[in-house]
Design an enzyme around this catalytic site. Structure first.
Site, mmCIF file in Angstrom:
data_model
loop_
_atom_site.group_PDB
_atom_site.id
_atom_site.type_symbol
_atom_site.label_atom_id
_atom_site.label_comp_id
_atom_site.label_asym_id
_atom_site.label_seq_id
_atom_site.Cartn_x
_atom_site.Cartn_y
_atom_site.Cartn_z
ATOM 1 N N ILE A 155 -27.986 -43.213 52.943
ATOM 2 C CA ILE A 155 -28.330 -44.571 52.541
ATOM 3 C C ILE A 155 -27.510 -44.893 51.295
ATOM 4 O O ILE A 155 -27.095 -44.004 50.567
ATOM 5 C CB ILE A 155 -29.843 -44.739 52.283
ATOM 6 N N ASP A 156 -27.275 -46.177 51.075
ATOM 7 C CA ASP A 156 -26.392 -46.600 49.984
ATOM 8 C C ASP A 156 -26.904 -46.136 48.622
ATOM 9 O O ASP A 156 -28.098 -45.902 48.435
ATOM 10 C CB ASP A 156 -26.272 -48.126 49.966
ATOM 11 N N LYS A 157 -25.984 -46.060 47.689
ATOM 12 C CA LYS A 157 -26.311 -45.655 46.316
ATOM 13 C C LYS A 157 -27.493 -46.438 45.755
ATOM 14 O O LYS A 157 -28.433 -45.864 45.207
ATOM 15 C CB LYS A 157 -25.083 -45.840 45.423
#
Length: 355
Positions: A155-157
């Site tokens: 999942i994105d930062k």
């Protein structure tokens, strides 16, 4: 001529100082090497990848590979490119982890916003993988030169929420196949700009990197032949007037999928700087409303997206594993502020309009 080319390649290799190493997931489609690397290394262009391949600077399973080579699950890919030298070595770092569940085969993490999942260009330390390397210590069952040991999704930062990591190769293969077959149930909650017309719907659109900015994704028509097919199902949970809280179910898992899909519908995620959500896109021009939005941005200095639910089949037992997480505190605080605002009928904002 052959010797000259060999000498030139040796010289080129000596100048190549930026290294990447990727192990192809078991569920990966067979696609061109240059396209695969273009999707997995955001900091370089496809043309640069092709030049590196011609120079003998991309190795697959220890052998130089051409850019049109078709990647296979399990391939070990090493890339050497011009740039600052980063001899990759997975560093164990004592970073706190919110562990939701763990057994001999899997570990489920509730990732905080701001943490990168795995080391890559610009983020070689401070990642979830660095934290896991410290947590597992000598029990790490993967090659320490692998930048993604045990990872089957990410999942994105700046997205918070649930992530499952395999603890051994057998579990990794089993979980990777589930993601490839789209049998993993992932549900997110997102706060998006605007009042959605429908109570529920589906967004379909191919996703690929923008030609103008390689760090940004773009949606293309499903029949365009550009990008990867992507499907996002959504339903409205709460309406707050100028923003809407939605639940999103991923049928596919593309880079920035939820963010770019809603941007394509003119409903970008609240405070999503990359996709236009960090501006006041709905509402009044009154100064109190502007201060209200700015205060929300300060509370949650990232896009409003949380990976709330995760369900998969356990790779060893065959049991259905189901996990649910609380929305991250910063996002929950912003949601509560919007809820209060909506319940107040926007009267405290409209005060600016009074004589």
């Amino acid at each position: 001529m052959e010797q000259q080319n060999t000498d030139q390649n040796t010289q080129d290799n000596a100048q190549m100082s930026e290294r990447f190493r990727i192990t192809v997931d078991q569920g990966q489609d067979m696609e061109r090497l240059d396209k695969f690397l273009d999707d997995h290394i955001a900091s370089i262009s496809r043309n640069k990848i092709q030049i590196a391949a011609k120079s003998g600077c991309i190795l697959v399973n220890g052998m130089p590979a051409k850019s049109n080579y078709r990647v296979h699950p399990g391939d070990d890919i090493q890339v050497l490119l011009p740039g600052e030298h980063h001899e990759f070595k997975l560093e164990a770092e004592n970073i706190p982890l919110d562990i939701v569940y763990e057994d001999d085969d899997v570990i489920v993490i509730n990732k905080k916003a701001g943490m990168v999942v795995h080391p890559a260009h610009g983020n070689l330390t401070g990642t979830l993988v660095n934290a896991l390397a410290y947590y597992f210590g000598d029990k790490l069952q993967f090659d320490r030169n692998d930048t993604r040991p045990g990872l089957v999704h990410r999942i994105d930062k700046n997205t918070s929420g649930l992530l499952v990591v395999a603890k051994n190769e057998k579990a990794k293969v089993h979980l990777a196949n589930q993601f490839f077959e789209h049998t993993v149930n992932r549900r997110y909650q997102a706060l998006v700009w605007g009042d959605l017309e429908e109570e529920e719907g589906t967004i379909v659109g191919n996703i690929a990197r923008s030609e103008k900015d390689r760090m940004v994704m773009t949606v293309y028509p499903p029949d365009s032949g550009i990008g990867k097919h992507a499907i996002t199902h959504y339903k409205v949970l709460e309406r707050f007037g100028y923003v809407t809280l939605v639940e999103c179910k991923l049928e596919t898992g593309r880079t920035h999928q939820i963010r770019v899909h809603f941007m394509s519908k003119n409903h970008p995620l609240f405070n999503d700087e990359i996709y236009g959500g960090s501006q006041i896109l709905r509402g009044t021009t009154f100064s109190k409303y502007k201060r209200f939005i700015e205060n929300c941005f300060e509370i949650m200095p990232r896009h409003a997206l949380h990976a709330k639910t995760l369900e998969f089949i356990h790779p060893a037992t065959g049991n259905l594993m189901s996990f649910d997480s609380e929305i991250a505190p910063d996002m929950l605080e912003v949601i509560n502020k919007w809820r209060t605002y909506a319940q107040a009928g926007r009267t405290f904002v409209d005060d600016d309009a009074q004589p």
